[in-house]
Design a protein around this motif. Structure first.
Motif, PDB file in Angstrom:
ATOM      1  N   GLU A  63       0.792  -1.226   0.000  1.00  7.05           N
ATOM      2  CA  GLU A  63       0.000   0.000   0.000  1.00  7.05           C
ATOM      3  C   GLU A  63       0.830   1.284   0.000  1.00  7.05           C
ATOM      4  O   GLU A  63       0.431   2.279  -0.609  1.00  7.05           O
ATOM      5  CB  GLU A  63      -0.983   0.006   1.177  1.00  7.05           C
ATOM      6  N   GLY A  67       0.975   0.105  -4.298  1.00  3.78           N
ATOM      7  CA  GLY A  67      -0.463  -0.050  -4.153  1.00  3.78           C
ATOM      8  C   GLY A  67      -1.190   1.266  -3.972  1.00  3.78           C
ATOM      9  O   GLY A  67      -1.190   2.128  -4.852  1.00  3.78           O
ATOM     10  N   MET A  68      -1.801   1.461  -2.819  1.00  2.00           N
ATOM     11  CA  MET A  68      -2.632   2.629  -2.564  1.00  2.00           C
ATOM     12  C   MET A  68      -1.912   3.937  -2.862  1.00  2.00           C
ATOM     13  O   MET A  68      -2.494   4.866  -3.426  1.00  2.00           O
ATOM     14  CB  MET A  68      -3.103   2.613  -1.109  1.00  2.00           C
ATOM     15  N   VAL A  71      -1.895   4.529  -6.498  1.00  6.64           N
ATOM     16  CA  VAL A  71      -3.271   4.725  -6.968  1.00  6.64           C
ATOM     17  C   VAL A  71      -3.674   6.172  -6.705  1.00  6.64           C
ATOM     18  O   VAL A  71      -4.238   6.849  -7.576  1.00  6.64           O
ATOM     19  CB  VAL A  71      -4.231   3.738  -6.277  1.00  6.64           C
ATOM     20  N   THR A  78      -7.068   2.274 -13.285  1.00  4.17           N
ATOM     21  CA  THR A  78      -7.649   1.194 -12.480  1.00  4.17           C
ATOM     22  C   THR A  78      -9.075   0.861 -12.903  1.00  4.17           C
ATOM     23  O   THR A  78      -9.828   0.273 -12.134  1.00  4.17           O
ATOM     24  CB  THR A  78      -7.640   1.587 -10.990  1.00  4.17           C
ATOM     25  N   HIS A  84     -12.852  -3.148  -6.657  1.00  6.96           N
ATOM     26  CA  HIS A  84     -11.729  -3.045  -5.732  1.00  6.96           C
ATOM     27  C   HIS A  84     -11.708  -1.674  -5.066  1.00  6.96           C
ATOM     28  O   HIS A  84     -12.167  -0.683  -5.618  1.00  6.96           O
ATOM     29  CB  HIS A  84     -10.415  -3.289  -6.484  1.00  6.96           C
ATOM     30  N   TYR A  86      -9.317   0.211  -4.812  1.00  9.02           N
ATOM     31  CA  TYR A  86      -8.482   1.137  -5.577  1.00  9.02           C
ATOM     32  C   TYR A  86      -9.290   2.000  -6.539  1.00  9.02           C
ATOM     33  O   TYR A  86      -8.884   3.118  -6.858  1.00  9.02           O
ATOM     34  CB  TYR A  86      -7.422   0.373  -6.361  1.00  9.02           C
ATOM     35  N   GLY A  90      -8.720   5.812  -6.295  1.00 11.23           N
ATOM     36  CA  GLY A  90      -8.187   6.496  -7.468  1.00 11.23           C
ATOM     37  C   GLY A  90      -9.032   7.678  -7.891  1.00 11.23           C
ATOM     38  O   GLY A  90      -8.537   8.609  -8.540  1.00 11.23           O
ATOM     39  N   TRP A 343      -4.817  -3.787 -14.489  1.00  9.16           N
ATOM     40  CA  TRP A 343      -4.567  -2.356 -14.608  1.00  9.16           C
ATOM     41  C   TRP A 343      -3.374  -2.091 -15.500  1.00  9.16           C
ATOM     42  O   TRP A 343      -2.541  -2.963 -15.732  1.00  9.16           O
ATOM     43  CB  TRP A 343      -4.415  -1.661 -13.271  1.00  9.16           C
TER      44      TRP A 343
END
Length: 497
Positions: A63, A67-68, A71, A78, A84, A86, A90, A343
Motif C-alpha cells: 500500500e 499499491g494505494m 493509486v 484502475t 476493488h 483502488y 483512485g 490495470w
C-alpha cells in the motif's frame, strides 16, 4: 526458558512475512515477552519483527509503495478494478465504499502497531546495560537508533496521508504522536508539532546509528582495506561477493535496515516536505558525500538499461524485503495475455507522454509497451537472467539516491538559482539515459515545479512518491480535485478523540 524458546521459533518461522500480531499492544502472554527481553538477542528478534511488519502488504509490501500510494498518485488506470477499493481511492472517494474505508483503516492500524512495537523496544533498551548485548554499546545504540527512526518514519507517513501539507497552512490537530508503551491514547498534534517530533527522533536515531555505521574495523577476519561498515558490509543479499560478511550476520545487509545513511536521507525528505529546503539539501549532501569516502556505497553511474535490475539497486539507500512480492503483484499487473491485465499505467505514461528522451531506461526497461499502452513491471521478474534477477525481486524500495538530488534542486529553485537546479535534475537524468539539454524551459519556480513533477512521475512510478510531491506543491491532478482529496479521513474508530 521453555516459553522463550517456543516463542522464538514461532517468530523465526515467519521468515520475512507479515507478523502483525507477534507483539501485540497488549501482549496476551506477558511472561513470554518478559523472557524475550531478558537476553540481548531478544532485542534483535523484536527489531526484526518491526521490519517484517513494515514489509507487510498494509505498509511497504504494497500500500505505501506500488499499491494505494500510487493509486492516489494517479500512476495507474484502475478502470478494470471495478469492485476493488483502488477504484474508489483512485477517484479520491475515500468513504464511498466499505472496502476503501477498510483499506485506509488497515494502513492506519498497522502503522500504529509498528509504532507501539518500536516504543516497547525503546522503553526497555534505554535502561539496559551495554554488556547485555553481543556487540556491546555499539549494538545497543544501533538497535535503539533504528527503533527511533522507524517510529519517526511511521508517524511521518501517517502525517503525509492523514493531514494537509505544511504549505497548505491548515490549522488543527491531525494525528497522535505515540512515545510510550503501553499506551492507549495520545493527544492529537498539529502538522508543525508532528514534524518537530519526527525530526527530533530522526536526529537522535541518526547519531546513534552513525557510531556503528562508521565504526573502524580492527583485525576483523576477512575484511581488509575498508574504512566504513557501510562500504564493506554487503548492503543487500543480492550482491554476489560475500567475502566480507561478518561472522555475525546480524551486522550485515544494512541496506535492508535503518542504517545511518537511510535515516539521514529520510531526514532530508522530512525537511523538504516541511519546506526547509536548505536543511534538506544539507542532509542530502551528507548522503551523496558518503560515496566519496573509502569504497563507493552507491553505483550512480549512467546506464542505458536495467534489464536485470528493475529495482535500480545501485542507488537504493533503504529497501525492505517481501519474499511473496512477485505473487502479490502478479494478481494486478500485466501477464502474457494482455486481456487478463487488471490495470495499466495511466495515459500520461503513453508514448511520448511524460517521457522526453527515447533512451530513458525508466521507460524502455521498467515499462512494457503494447501499441500505445504501457504496463508496469518494476515488481515482475526480469526476462533476462542477471545478478539481481532472483534476489532483487523481493526488494521494496523506500528511499533512493535520486531523491537527494531532487531535494537539492528544490533548494536551488527556492533561491531562484535555476541553473544549478537544472544541473541537479540532469545528474539523475544522465544516469537514467536521458538526452541532455532538455530542461532549458526552466526559468522560474512554476516551470521548475512542472519539470520536477514530471521527473518524479518518471523516477518513482510504483514507489509511492508521486502523490506526496503533488501534495507538497498543491499541484492537483485535475481541475475537479478538491483540496481535501490530498489527505485521507481518519478511520471510523479514530474519529472520536
Amino acid at each position: 526458558m521453555k516459553k522463550i524458546n517456543i516463542f522464538l521459533i514461532a517468530v523465526l518461522s515467519l521468515g520475512l512475512s507479515s507478523c502483525e500480531n507477534w507483539l501485540d499492544i497488549q501482549p496476551a502472554d506477558t511472561t513470554v515477552e518478559e523472557d524475550l527481553f531478558k537476553v540481548g538477542t531478544g532485542y534483535r528478534i523484536a527489531l526484526n519483527g518491526v521490519y517484517r511488519q513494515l514489509s507487510s502488504t498494509a505498509l511497504y509490501g504494497q500500500e505505501l509503495t506500488w499499491g494505494m500510494a500510487d493509486v492516489l498518485g494517479q500512476v495507474y488506470n484502475t478502470s478494470r478494478l471495478s469492485s476493488h477499493a483502488y477504484t474508489a481511492l483512485g477517484n479520491f472517494n475515500y468513504s464511498d465504499t466499505q472496502k476503501a474505508k477498510d483499506l485506509i483503516s488497515a494502513v492506519w492500524s498497522t502503522a500504529y502497531n509498528v509504532i507501539a512495537n518500536c516504543n516497547n523496544i525503546i522503553g526497555r533498551i534505554e535502561s539496559e546495560p551495554a554488556v547485555k548485548f553481543v556487540g556491546g554499546q555499539l549494538e545497543r545504540d544501533m538497535i535503539l537508533g533504528e527503533a527511533l527512526a522507524v517510529r519517526a518514519l511511521m508517524h511521518f507517513e501517517m502525517l503525509c496521508y492523514f493531514a494537509p501539507a505544511p504549505a497548505a497552512e491548515h490549522a488543527g490537530y491531525w494525528i497522535p504522536y505515540y512515545e510510550n508503551f503501553p499506551s492507549t491514547s495520545a493527544d492529537y498534534q498539529s502538522v508543525e508539532k508532528i514534524l518537530e517530533l519526527v525530526i527530533r527522533d530522526l536526529k537522535r536515531g541518526q547519531e546513534l546509528t552513525l557510531a556503528f555505521d562508521t565504526h573502524q574495523y580492527g583485525d576483523e577476519p576477512n575484511v581488509k582495506d575498508h574504512t566504513l561498515w557501510l562500504t564493506h558490509l554487503r548492503r543487500f543479499r543480492s550482491e554476489a561477493d560475500n567475502s566480507s560478511y561478518p561472522e555475525d550476520i546480524f551486522y550485515a545487509f544494512r541496506g535492508y535496515r535503518m542504517n545511518s545513511q537511510a535515516i539521514t536521507a529520510i531526514l532530508a525528505r522530512v525537511y523538504g516536505y516541511a519546506g526547509e529546503h536548505t536543511l534538506a539539501a544539507a542532509e542530502a549532501q551528507k548522503v551523496i558525500d558518503i560515496s566519496s569516502v573509502g569504497y563507493p556505497i552507491f553505483d550512480f553511474t549512467p546506464k542505458t538499461d536495467v534489464v536485470s535490475d528493475y529495482k535500480m539497486t545501485g542507488d537504493l539507500i533503504f529497501t525492505l524485503s517481501n519474499p511473496t512480492l512477485l505473487d502479490d503483484y502478479k494478481s494486478f499487473v500485466a501477464s502474457k495475455d494482455i486481456g487478463d491485465t487488471k490495470w495499466t499505467m495511466s495515459s500520461k505514461y503513453y508514448s511520448p507522454g511524460i517521457f522526453d528522451s527515447e533512451g530513458d531506461c525508466r521507460k524502455t526497461t521498467l515499462l512494457r509497451q503494447s501499441g500505445r499502452t504501457f504496463f508496469p513491471k518494476r515488481y515482475t521478474k526480469p526476462d533476462q537472467q542477471g545478478q539481481f534477477t532472483e534476489i532483487g525481486a523481493d526488494m521494496l524500495p523506500v528511499i533512493r539516491l535520486a531523491e537527494m538530488y531532487y531535494l537539492q534542486a528544490e533548494d536551488f529553485a527556492a533561491k531562484n538559482d535555476f541553473v544549478n537546479a537544472i544541473d541537479k535534475l540532469e545528474d539523475v537524468r544522465m544516469v537514467r539515459g536521458c538526452d541532455p539539454g532538455k530542461l532549458t524551459t526552466i526559468i522560474d519556480k512554476g516551470s521548475f515545479v512542472k519539470e520536477l513533477l514530471l521527473e518524479v512521475q518518471r523516477e518513482f512510478a510504483e514507489e509511492g512518491r508521486t502523490f506526496f510531491y503533488h501534495k507538497k506543491y498543491n499541484s492537483k491532478f485535475s481541475a475537479s480535485m478538491k483540496d481535501e482529496a490530498f489527505y485521507l479521513p481518519l478511520p471510523d474508530n479514530e474519529t472520536i478523540h
